[in-house]
Design a protein around this motif. Structure first.
Motif, short mmCIF file in Angstrom:
data_model
loop_
_atom_site.label_atom_id
_atom_site.label_comp_id
_atom_site.label_asym_id
_atom_site.label_seq_id
_atom_site.Cartn_x
_atom_site.Cartn_y
_atom_site.Cartn_z
N ILE A 16 -46.35 -1.29 49.98
CA ILE A 16 -47.83 -1.70 49.83
C ILE A 16 -48.77 -0.47 50.02
CG2 ILE A 16 -49.65 -3.50 50.55
CD1 ILE A 16 -46.97 -5.01 51.91
N PRO A 17 -49.85 -0.48 49.02
CA PRO A 17 -50.74 0.83 49.38
C PRO A 17 -51.30 0.69 50.72
CG PRO A 17 -51.21 -0.17 47.39
CD PRO A 17 -50.22 -1.17 48.10
N VAL A 18 -51.30 1.66 51.63
CA VAL A 18 -51.88 1.66 52.90
C VAL A 18 -53.28 2.54 53.01
CG1 VAL A 18 -51.45 2.37 55.27
CG2 VAL A 18 -49.67 1.28 53.83
N TYR A 19 -54.30 2.36 53.45
CA TYR A 19 -55.43 2.95 53.53
C TYR A 19 -55.70 3.03 54.80
CZ TYR A 19 -56.10 1.50 48.55
OH TYR A 19 -56.19 1.38 47.15
N PHE A 20 -56.71 4.04 55.31
CA PHE A 20 -56.65 4.16 56.67
C PHE A 20 -57.94 4.96 57.07
CE2 PHE A 20 -54.44 8.12 54.70
CZ PHE A 20 -54.95 9.11 55.12
N VAL A 21 -58.52 4.87 58.36
CA VAL A 21 -59.62 5.62 58.84
C VAL A 21 -59.48 6.05 60.39
CG1 VAL A 21 -60.69 3.35 59.60
CG2 VAL A 21 -62.35 5.41 59.01
N ALA A 22 -60.09 7.15 60.72
CA ALA A 22 -59.71 7.90 61.92
C ALA A 22 -60.37 6.86 63.03
CB ALA A 22 -60.09 8.87 62.05
N GLY A 23 -59.50 6.77 64.12
CA GLY A 23 -60.11 6.28 65.24
C GLY A 23 -60.46 7.44 66.41
N ASN A 24 -61.01 7.22 67.67
CA ASN A 24 -61.36 8.33 68.36
C ASN A 24 -60.29 9.23 68.98
OD1 ASN A 24 -61.24 5.53 69.80
ND2 ASN A 24 -60.96 6.83 71.46
N HIS A 25 -59.17 8.55 69.05
CA HIS A 25 -58.13 9.61 69.65
C HIS A 25 -57.31 10.29 68.06
CE1 HIS A 25 -56.77 8.27 73.63
NE2 HIS A 25 -57.45 7.11 73.26
N ASP A 26 -57.81 10.14 67.11
CA ASP A 26 -57.15 10.72 65.85
C ASP A 26 -58.06 11.88 65.48
OD1 ASP A 26 -55.54 8.57 65.76
OD2 ASP A 26 -56.73 7.50 64.64
N GLU A 27 -57.12 12.95 64.92
CA GLU A 27 -57.82 14.21 64.30
C GLU A 27 -57.78 13.58 62.65
OE1 GLU A 27 -59.42 16.81 64.90
OE2 GLU A 27 -59.10 16.33 67.24
N PRO A 28 -58.75 13.68 62.19
CA PRO A 28 -59.11 13.41 60.55
C PRO A 28 -58.19 14.17 59.72
CG PRO A 28 -61.23 13.08 61.64
CD PRO A 28 -60.31 13.67 62.73
N ALA A 29 -58.00 15.46 60.16
CA ALA A 29 -57.23 16.49 59.22
C ALA A 29 -55.65 16.27 59.26
CB ALA A 29 -57.71 17.85 59.73
N LEU A 30 -55.58 15.71 60.47
CA LEU A 30 -53.74 15.49 60.68
C LEU A 30 -53.66 14.17 60.06
CD1 LEU A 30 -53.25 16.49 64.41
CD2 LEU A 30 -52.60 17.80 62.33
N LEU A 31 -54.58 13.15 60.01
CA LEU A 31 -54.25 12.04 59.17
C LEU A 31 -54.10 12.31 57.83
CD1 LEU A 31 -56.83 9.38 60.78
CD2 LEU A 31 -54.40 9.17 60.71
N LYS A 32 -55.05 13.31 57.26
CA LYS A 32 -55.04 13.50 55.71
C LYS A 32 -53.75 14.47 55.37
CE LYS A 32 -58.10 15.66 52.07
NZ LYS A 32 -59.50 16.14 52.21
N GLN A 33 -53.36 15.24 56.43
CA GLN A 33 -52.15 16.01 56.33
C GLN A 33 -50.80 14.92 56.16
OE1 GLN A 33 -51.73 18.98 58.86
NE2 GLN A 33 -49.52 19.24 58.61
#
Length: 251
Positions: free
Chosen positions: A77-94
């Protein structure tokens, strides 16, 4: 997509580099997999949205572990996401760069738009910037209805997590009043399944908060503590009439 959208939201996995990592005595990797298996067994889920706090220990290995959980359970199933305060947006994207993960911030059919807003700031609290509002505002089609999903909560929940809520609520509320077609908000961050009404100048809309896959917070504690409840998620059904229904599932 069909006339209605069925959307599963999960949040706050707080993973470690190791599959045996525990957050407040809970094996968070196994909890995430239990939630994903439950979502996989739900009929007609069109998309999954993860609303942040993937990691607890901030290691790159924890991001790999997150994607491993989806691979192990063959989630397509397609999975979309947004960063939380613990996350690094660049690592999520990577790391969340291949199917089933999608890096778009909009899901839509003929009747609805589900829009993701970034709220991560330099502190555990959240900020939705004017630039982010302008970007999302440019995507809004007034002929459709909108559900907005973000990490931080834009209304007080009444317990300790409010110290780390959305800092610019009033500015955000003013922006929301520009778009009468926005029907509801959803968020993660508070590790509880609540409905928090937000009174705008022109109407009241609900903020539906998503239970965590990791632990649920004890709302009577002055700091982060588990209430002993199992992992959970929420499912939205967005009808062609503009009606929205929400179901909370604990596993």
């Amino acid at each position: 997509m069909p006339n209605e959208i069925t959307l599963a939201q999960l949040s706050d996995s707080h993973l470690f580099a190791d599959k045996s990592g525990q957050h407040h005595q809970a094996n968070v990797y196994q909890n995430l997999k239990r939630v994903l298996l439950s979502i996989k067994q739900q009929p007609s889920v069109d998309a999954i949205v993860f609303t942040g706090d993937l990691t607890q220990d901030h290691t790159e290995a924890s991001y790999l572990l997150f994607t491993d959980a989806f691979d192990d359970l063959k989630i397509n199933i397609p999975v979309y996401f947004v960063a939380g305060n613990h996350d690094e947006p660049a690592l999520l994207k990577q790391y969340l760069s291949k199917a089933p993960f999608c890096q778009s911030s909009v899901i839509e059919n003929d009747y609805w738009q589900v829009l993701l807003l970034a709220s991560k700031s330099d502190t555990p609290a959240g900020v939705i910037t004017a630039d982010e509002c302008n970007k999302v505002g440019s995507l809004i089609n007034a002929a459709k209805s909108q559900l907005l999903l973000t990490h931080h909560h834009a209304a007080d929940a009444g317990f300790f997590i409010d110290r780390h809520g959305l800092l610019n609520k009033e500015e955000f509320y003013l922006w929301l009043t520009k778009f009468p077609s926005i029907k509801a908000l959803g968020c993660g961050h508070i590790h509880q399944a609540l409905i928090l009404p937000i009174a705008l100048a022109d109407r009241t809309i609900n903020l539906y908060t998503c239970p965590a896959t990791s632990i649920q917070f004890d709302i009577n504690s002055s700091t982060a503590a588990s209430n002993g409840q199992g992992p959970g998620y929420q499912v939205f059904t967005l009808a062609s009439t503009g009606e929205i229904s929400r179901k909370v599932v604990f596993v």
